[in-house]
Design a protein around this motif. Structure first.
Motif, PDB file in Angstrom:
ATOM      1  N   GLY A 121      11.998   0.184   5.453  1.00  0.00           N
ATOM      2  CA  GLY A 121      11.616   1.566   5.691  1.00  0.00           C
ATOM      3  C   GLY A 121      12.677   2.353   6.458  1.00  0.00           C
ATOM      4  O   GLY A 121      12.527   3.553   6.648  1.00  0.00           O
ATOM      5  N   LEU A 151       7.014  10.422  -5.394  1.00  0.00           N
ATOM      6  CA  LEU A 151       6.140  11.592  -5.270  1.00  0.00           C
ATOM      7  C   LEU A 151       6.950  12.871  -5.286  1.00  0.00           C
ATOM      8  O   LEU A 151       6.596  13.854  -5.944  1.00  0.00           O
ATOM      9  N   GLN A 152       8.060  12.838  -4.532  1.00  0.00           N
ATOM     10  CA  GLN A 152       8.901  14.038  -4.488  1.00  0.00           C
ATOM     11  C   GLN A 152       9.460  14.350  -5.877  1.00  0.00           C
ATOM     12  O   GLN A 152       9.498  15.510  -6.293  1.00  0.00           O
ATOM     13  N   VAL A 205       1.560  12.440  -9.502  1.00  0.00           N
ATOM     14  CA  VAL A 205       1.237  12.467  -8.073  1.00  0.00           C
ATOM     15  C   VAL A 205      -0.145  11.858  -7.854  1.00  0.00           C
ATOM     16  O   VAL A 205      -0.340  10.994  -6.987  1.00  0.00           O
ATOM     17  N   PHE A 213       6.874   2.576   1.268  1.00  0.00           N
ATOM     18  CA  PHE A 213       6.577   3.975   1.606  1.00  0.00           C
ATOM     19  C   PHE A 213       7.710   4.894   1.165  1.00  0.00           C
ATOM     20  O   PHE A 213       7.472   5.914   0.504  1.00  0.00           O
ATOM     21  N   LEU A 214       8.937   4.535   1.514  1.00  0.00           N
ATOM     22  CA  LEU A 214      10.060   5.404   1.134  1.00  0.00           C
ATOM     23  C   LEU A 214      10.181   5.477  -0.382  1.00  0.00           C
ATOM     24  O   LEU A 214      10.468   6.539  -0.939  1.00  0.00           O
ATOM     25  N   TRP A 249       7.564   7.752  -1.553  1.00  0.00           N
ATOM     26  CA  TRP A 249       7.928   9.117  -1.160  1.00  0.00           C
ATOM     27  C   TRP A 249       8.884   9.714  -2.190  1.00  0.00           C
ATOM     28  O   TRP A 249       8.697  10.847  -2.661  1.00  0.00           O
ATOM     29  N   MET A 250       9.906   8.933  -2.559  1.00  0.00           N
ATOM     30  CA  MET A 250      10.881   9.443  -3.532  1.00  0.00           C
ATOM     31  C   MET A 250      10.207   9.712  -4.877  1.00  0.00           C
ATOM     32  O   MET A 250      10.477  10.725  -5.524  1.00  0.00           O
ATOM     33  N   LEU A 281       6.688  15.957  -7.925  1.00  0.00           N
ATOM     34  CA  LEU A 281       6.410  17.345  -7.559  1.00  0.00           C
ATOM     35  C   LEU A 281       7.559  18.251  -7.957  1.00  0.00           C
ATOM     36  O   LEU A 281       7.344  19.365  -8.441  1.00  0.00           O
ATOM     37  N   ASP A 282       8.801  17.760  -7.757  1.00  0.00           N
ATOM     38  CA  ASP A 282       9.958  18.587  -8.104  1.00  0.00           C
ATOM     39  C   ASP A 282       9.997  18.890  -9.598  1.00  0.00           C
ATOM     40  O   ASP A 282      10.422  19.965 -10.007  1.00  0.00           O
ATOM     41  N   MET A 338       0.827  -1.213   0.000  1.00  0.00           N
ATOM     42  CA  MET A 338       0.000   0.000   0.000  1.00  0.00           C
ATOM     43  C   MET A 338       0.857   1.258   0.000  1.00  0.00           C
ATOM     44  O   MET A 338       0.375   2.342  -0.276  1.00  0.00           O
ATOM     45  N   LEU A 389      -0.991   8.454  -5.671  1.00  0.00           N
ATOM     46  CA  LEU A 389      -1.848   8.499  -4.475  1.00  0.00           C
ATOM     47  C   LEU A 389      -3.085   7.625  -4.653  1.00  0.00           C
ATOM     48  O   LEU A 389      -3.443   6.845  -3.762  1.00  0.00           O
ATOM     49  N   LEU A 432       2.335   2.396   2.839  1.00  0.00           N
ATOM     50  CA  LEU A 432       2.152   3.113   4.103  1.00  0.00           C
ATOM     51  C   LEU A 432       3.407   2.971   4.952  1.00  0.00           C
ATOM     52  O   LEU A 432       4.117   1.979   4.841  1.00  0.00           O
ATOM     53  N   PRO A 433       3.675   3.957   5.794  1.00  0.00           N
ATOM     54  CA  PRO A 433       4.874   3.873   6.621  1.00  0.00           C
ATOM     55  C   PRO A 433       4.648   2.953   7.812  1.00  0.00           C
ATOM     56  O   PRO A 433       3.519   2.827   8.251  1.00  0.00           O
ATOM     57  N   ALA A 471      17.199   3.098   3.805  1.00  0.00           N
ATOM     58  CA  ALA A 471      17.377   3.675   2.476  1.00  0.00           C
ATOM     59  C   ALA A 471      18.724   4.370   2.297  1.00  0.00           C
ATOM     60  O   ALA A 471      19.233   4.453   1.184  1.00  0.00           O
TER      61      ALA A 471
END
Lengths: 492, 501
Positions: free
Chosen positions: A469, A401-402, A413, A394-395, A398-399, A405-406, A386, A417, A388-389, A472
């Motif tokens: 998690g 998604l970042q 995104v 999750f990590l 996160w990377m 966005l960057d 999923m 999600l 989730l953290p 990394a």
């Protein structure tokens, strides 16, 4: 401690290919007499070899080895960098744990065990060769070895469903090989070399490069079961015996995807167009939605997990439109976390199938009483799936998604999600039925009748996927060795 | 050993270890599990108090681990942390005792799983309290979501499974919004930044104002799901299908509070109250909170099911905390923050009592409460104290919160808040007084006999009742002794001073 000092024979990548190959032959000749010492021995030696190799790469950077002293372009070259090491470790740890599970799983089926071990060791050979080869023809050979040992493994389950699925797998795989080989031929004709590094240097954008790129990409899409060429995967992965399903979903599809990464970012960088990248990303997004929605409506647990693989493979494709250091780190971490989590899910599903003799999701009631550890493993692995953290998934997300966005690509995104929410929906659908206590009669605890390894291995795999998690940082340092993306690229 | 680093880790790992130990102990070892539970909760309380003393003396606790480049997992402690952590430690101990009694009365299965996830949930709450940046906060916030799911569906019947589904749909969607907000913020600022570095956002410049507004509402909207702000509150009344100790924990410390805590952190420590006010996002938040306060109370009026009435009351009461943050004045800040503790104490008392009524007298509805006071005077006394506190009758704790909220609103010239407070108090009275009246002044129904507690259950009953009495006394004490040092109000003062330096 320098491993190479007291074990010089262990240093060098060729050993990691020869070892499972020789072991496969021994396993074939000795049959059940090779159990359980042979797989255990191979696992331990492989870890030592990899540790030595890792130490060498860590200290000296990417390594190139000429087999038997014959270098490219005539001989065979092996190449190791951070990416190949990570893949090798993934194969060894996940594959080793699945081997332990398989020892218990095939305990009462010696006939199947006799077939399973040589085939799996061959598969392991293929994977290691794939992660180490430095030229596209050797890559083709190892890819074929991988496919041709994976398909008979599917048939181990026996029965019409498994045979049909294996047949479909075979037809698709041959088609994929054909496309890939055509691409290789085009490249050889056009650039006169098969070596990845040399090809990368001489590559020029043009019709030839695009044709080759398209053929190779289509071939590898088929082999990896990337949307829309995925249709062979769910039946094949779902009808195979549990350890085989886990191997296929966790490792085999990663092999061909690794190849796609190598070729796109080492051979074709100059020929890549933004349209092609965005197209791959769009296919990935389609895979995420398509796979997750199908997973949601599967009546059978193993089919659900298989469709989840289709969806998760889609995330890998998001790397192409966002290519950069962050997305690179995220995608490879995704590959690793998915290997552990998906292996745990398939093995847990295998335990459920083994105990209940069915895997209808609607009839899983009371499973928290019947198979508490298995269910716990399923839930833990689900956390990573999923995204989730705390978990590797999750990590990785996160990377990604970042990175999205960057680079201002907010549409990815949304995809990531919503994909995560859909994954939560199908994972929790299973848990919901497992927590249902309205079923009669209540299930007694069935784990006592299971071999210890079957009870514990899914849990260990799931715990690792959660533990990722927190690891990394060292991972990213290893990945940077020989990475095509340099740290400067993230500067805003 | 460096206590500044080790203590936060110990505080976090105590409930975590307890959880793992309980999972390993297995179903049949009743006493071992009970002692593990209570021992863990007790050790945790001692550690928290030690840490609180340290924070009071100005020690800076911080443990840090780099998870991704520029992205740290940070555990630290400020007065707000301690307020929430002490609350959760005290209430964990009490709720554990209560749950032991409750599950014994219910004859519930899966107690090992229940207490395991219960401890995990408390570990997540401790993590939420000690998070030093939004990234860390998110990790524990999600851990909380995951660890409460098995508690909500504990009974495994249709109703609780449906409640669990709705809970996940709401909270996970909220989490997605929060995640997007956090990463977006990181992307703008260029790195993750800690709660004690407030002020970075103000330096970003004009062109980011609208983006920052959008991010604010992503974060607050996401946290608002757990804090049960309208329109995302409807999972909470459904979650009443869970056993009473779970509802108590959910409403008083864990889930709902984590949401409110998150909103307060965003307003004070991410945006900074002055900047948030300058962006005029707090005004919108204040209106939303006020609407939730009124709406929750109105819905509570019409609920006959006692636990559902309490649930809607929570919807209403938790928004006081949000309102306190959104008014953006020092005195209102005190009111909001102190209400985090006061509401927890009052609501947990009410839920404890509701659970006792349900298990002993089989009373689940308000209309069945006639004469309950005669049949169980101690329980109903505690209930009455909680209910009066909720209404804000002096000298109960609830009065202090409302007083500060009202004064704070006047101080910054937002007199409309007074109207909301008055309306809410009247509504509170309208839905709580009937329960109290029925319990004390109506005769018990003649056809029903008081439940005869069997001898074995009578022993358990002390376990069951005493937590409710303790929290009731705490409700009284934190009102009466509000001005004493170390009271919740005292902590809230320190916080407000820090925020409005």
């Amino acid at each position: 401690m320098i491993i190479g000092d007291f074990m010089p024979w262990a240093v060098g990548p060729a050993q990691s290919i020869m070892l499972p190959l020789v072991a496969a032959m021994i396993a074939f000749l000795l049959g059940r007499r090779a159990l359980p010492w042979l797989p255990l021995l191979i696992g331990v030696v492989m870890i030592l070899i990899l540790a030595a190799l890792t130490q060498q790469v860590w200290e000296q950077g990417p390594q190139r080895y000429a087999l038997a002293g014959w270098g490219a372009p005539l001989g065979i070259d092996l190449y190791v960098d951070g990416l190949s090491l990570l893949m090798l470790w993934m194969t060894t740890v996940v594959g080793g744990l699945i081997s332990l599970y398989a020892l218990g799983y095939f305990q009462h089926e010696p006939r199947k065990a006799e077939l399973f071990w040589p085939l799996w060791l061959l598969l392991w050979t293929g994977l290691n060769a794939l992660f180490l080869s430095a030229d596209i023809f050797n890559l083709y050979v190892s890819l074929e070895l991988l496919t041709l040992s994976a398909i008979p493994l599917v048939t181990l389950a026996g029965g019409a469903a498994a045979l049909g699925a294996a047949m479909r797998y075979l037809l698709f795989a041959l088609l994929g090989s054909l496309a890939y080989l055509l691409g290789v031929a085009l490249l050889y004709g056009g650039f006169g070399t098969l070596d990845i590094a040399l090809l990368g240097e001489t590559m020029t954008a043009g019709l030839l490069a695009w044709m080759a790129m398209a053929l190779i990409t289509i071939g590898l899409f088929i082999k990896t079961a990337l949307f829309p060429l995925h249709i062979w995967l769910p039946p094949a992965h779902a009808s195979a015996p549990a350890p085989v399903s886990a191997l296929l979903s966790a490792l085999v599809v990663k092999g061909s995807f690794y190849l796609l990464l190598r070729l796109w970012f080492w051979v074709f960088p100059v020929a890549i167009t933004p349209t092609a990248s965005q197209l791959l990303g769009a296919l990935g997004a389609a895979a995420i939605f398509y796979g997750a929605l199908h997973a949601l409506f599967q009546p059978r647990l193993k089919m659900l997990v298989a469709y989840s693989t289709v969806a998760q493979l889609g995330y890998f494709l998001l790397l192409f439109p966002m290519a950069g250091m962050l997305a690179w780190g995220g995608t490879v971490y995704f590959i690793l976390s998915h290997a552990f989590a998906k292996a745990a899910l398939f093995l847990a599903a295998g335990n459920i199938l083994h105990t209940l003799k069915h895997d209808q999701i609607k009839n899983l009631s009371d499973l928290d009483r019947g198979l508490p550890l298995t269910l716990f493993a399923f839930g833990l692995a689900g956390i990573s799936i999923m995204g989730l953290p705390p978990s590797g998934g999750f990590l990785a997300k996160w990377m990604l998604l970042q990175a999205a966005l960057d680079s201002g690509q907010w549409w990815w995104v949304t995809v990531i999600l919503i994909g995560g929410l859909l994954a939560a929906a199908y994972i929790f659908q299973v848990l919901r039925h497992a927590f249902d206590h309205s079923g009669t009669p209540p299930l007694a605890n069935a784990e006592a009748n299971m071999p210890l390894s079957m009870e514990l291995i899914p849990l260990i795999l799931a715990l690792i996927s959660v533990g990722l998690g927190f690891t990394a940082m060292p991972y990213l340092r290893l990945l940077d060795i020989g990475s095509p993306f340099l740290p400067e690229e993230i500067a805003p | 050993m460096n206590w500044d680093v080790v203590l936060p880790l110990l505080v976090l790992s105590t409930p975590l270890t307890t959880a793992i130990a309980i999972f390993l102990v297995g179903e049949e070892h009743y006493w071992l599990r009970t002692w593990l539970n209570i021992g863990g909760a007790f050790i945790s309380l001692v550690l928290i108090l030690a840490m609180a003393a340290g924070v009071y003396l100005g020690v800076i606790y911080e443990a840090r681990l780099e998870l991704l480049p520029g992205l740290d997992l940070v555990l630290w402690a400020d007065p707000f942390t301690m307020l929430f952590a002490i609350l959760s430690a005290v209430l964990w101990l009490l709720t554990t005792m209560y749950a032991v009694g409750y599950l014994e009365m219910e004859g519930s299965l899966h107690r090992s799983r229940f207490f395991g996830f219960f401890s995990l949930c408390v570990a997540a709450t401790k993590g939420v309290a000690m998070s030093g940046n939004l990234f860390t906060f998110f990790i524990f916030y999600e851990l909380l979501t995951l660890s409460t799911y098995p508690l909500v569906v504990h009974r495994g019947n249709d109703e609780s499974l449906r409640a669990g589904g709705s809970y996940l749909r709401y909270t996970l969607t909220g989490s997605a919004a929060v995640l997007l907000g956090i990463i977006w913020l990181n992307s703008i600022v260029g790195a993750s930044y800690d709660f004690d570095e407030t002020g970075i956002l103000e330096t970003l410049g004009e062109e980011y104002q609208w983006t920052l507004r959008v991010i604010f509402f992503l974060l607050v909207g996401g946290f608002g799901v757990k804090a049960a702000l309208i329109p995302t509150h409807s999972w909470l009344p459904l979650a009443m299908a869970a056993p009473a100790p779970v509802s108590a924990l959910l409403h008083a410390v864990a889930v709902v509070k984590a949401g409110a805590f998150g909103i307060v952190r965003v307003v004070y420590d991410v945006y900074g109250v002055a900047f948030a006010s300058a962006l005029s996002v707090t005004q919108v938040l204040a209106v939303l909170a006020a609407a939730t306060i009124i709406y929750g109370s109105l819905r509570a009026l019409s609920q006959d099911d006692l636990k559902r009435r309490l649930a809607y009351s929570t919807v209403s009461q938790v928004s006081y905390i949000v309102l306190g943050a959104a008014i953006a004045g020092p005195i209102a800040t005190i009111g909001g923050i102190v209400h985090l503790v006061h509401q927890g104490l009052m609501k947990i008392t009410l839920f404890f009592c509701a659970g006792i009524l349900e298990k002993v007298l089989h009373i689940k509805k308000v209309s069945q409460m006639d004469g309950a006071g005669q049949r169980m005077p101690w329980t109903m006394a505690a209930f009455t104290i909680g209910a009066l506190g909720m209404m804000g009758i002096p000298p109960m704790a609830g009065f202090i919160s409302k007083w500060y909220l009202g004064r704070g609103a006047l101080e910054v010239g937002q007199s409309w808040v007074i109207a909301v407070l008055v309306a809410s108090t009247l509504l509170n009275a309208a839905y709580f007084l009937p329960t109290v009246y029925r319990a004390w002044f109506r005769p018990p129904p003649p056809d029903e006999h008081p439940e005869d507690l069997s001898e074995s259950k009578r022993d358990i009953f002390i376990f069951f009742l005493s937590p409710a009495l303790v929290t009731a006394i705490l409700v009284l004490a934190s009102g009466l002794l509000a001005n004493a040092p170390y009271s919740p109000l005292d902590w809230a003062y320190r916080l407000a001073e820090q925020e409005y330096r």
